[in-house]
Design an enzyme around this catalytic site. Structure first.
Site, PDB file in Angstrom:
ATOM      1  N   THR A 197      17.309  22.442  -6.704  1.00  0.00           N
ATOM      2  CA  THR A 197      16.615  23.719  -6.552  1.00  0.00           C
ATOM      3  C   THR A 197      17.561  24.849  -6.165  1.00  0.00           C
ATOM      4  OG1 THR A 197      16.047  23.273  -4.240  1.00  0.00           O
ATOM      5  CG2 THR A 197      14.466  22.555  -5.919  1.00  0.00           C
ATOM      6  N   ASP A 198      17.092  26.070  -6.388  1.00  0.00           N
ATOM      7  CA  ASP A 198      17.873  27.258  -6.027  1.00  0.00           C
ATOM      8  C   ASP A 198      17.341  27.836  -4.716  1.00  0.00           C
ATOM      9  OD1 ASP A 198      15.513  28.609  -6.657  1.00  0.00           O
ATOM     10  OD2 ASP A 198      16.282  29.407  -8.541  1.00  0.00           O
ATOM     11  N   MET A 199      17.783  29.021  -4.371  1.00  0.00           N
ATOM     12  CA  MET A 199      17.387  29.640  -3.103  1.00  0.00           C
ATOM     13  C   MET A 199      15.892  29.930  -3.028  1.00  0.00           C
ATOM     14  SD  MET A 199      20.653  32.089  -2.280  1.00  0.00           S
ATOM     15  CE  MET A 199      19.823  32.847  -0.902  1.00  0.00           C
ATOM     16  N   ILE A 226      12.930  26.624  -6.402  1.00  0.00           N
ATOM     17  CA  ILE A 226      12.521  26.135  -7.719  1.00  0.00           C
ATOM     18  C   ILE A 226      13.737  25.522  -8.418  1.00  0.00           C
ATOM     19  CG2 ILE A 226      10.617  27.772  -7.930  1.00  0.00           C
ATOM     20  CD1 ILE A 226      12.360  29.476  -9.755  1.00  0.00           C
TER      21      ILE A 226
END
Length: 129
Positions: free
Chosen positions: A14-16, A19
């Protein structure tokens, strides 16, 4: 025939925003294609060692439809669209349940030791028809 490959989203995917980072969908569909090839009985190491041929992605057309999140259970569905002497075109969909999250059309070619395109080995073309 549809090949189905399950995968779970881990925190590292996931990203920041929490997601799945967009490039990870390409990793997911690569894993699914590798699993599909293995299940068909195609030994990619032997293909390289015996024939000097490897698969390479030539083109990816991708649509990001809806985000996946940490701990989601996903399934990648892979289908063959077209097989010619020189290329294989695959349809791959990443789903969460019945919801489509990502859709890609991937063109695969074979390349020889020189890096130049070569024909798909005949035995593999037969398996894919």
């Amino acid at each position: 025939m549809t090949h189905r490959f399950p995968i779970r989203v881990y925190y590292e995917d996931t990203d920041m925003a929490g997601i799945v980072y967009y490039a990870n969908y390409l990793r997911y569909i690569e894993r699914a294609r590798s699993d599909w090839v293995r299940e068909m009985g195609i030994d990619q190491n032997a293909m390289k060692d015996d024939d000097g041929v490897v698969f390479a992605v030539r083109r990816v057309e991708a649509d990001y439809l809806s985000p996946a999140h940490f701990d989601d259970e996903l399934v990648i569905e892979t289908n063959t669209i077209n097989v010619t002497a020189a290329r294989l075109v695959m349809d791959q969909v990443v789903k969460r349940g019945e919801e489509e999250l990502f859709h890609a059309v991937v063109t695969i070619v074979c390349i020889g030791e020189s890096g130049q395109p070569v024909r798909l080995p005949a035995n593999i073309r037969l398996m894919l028809h």
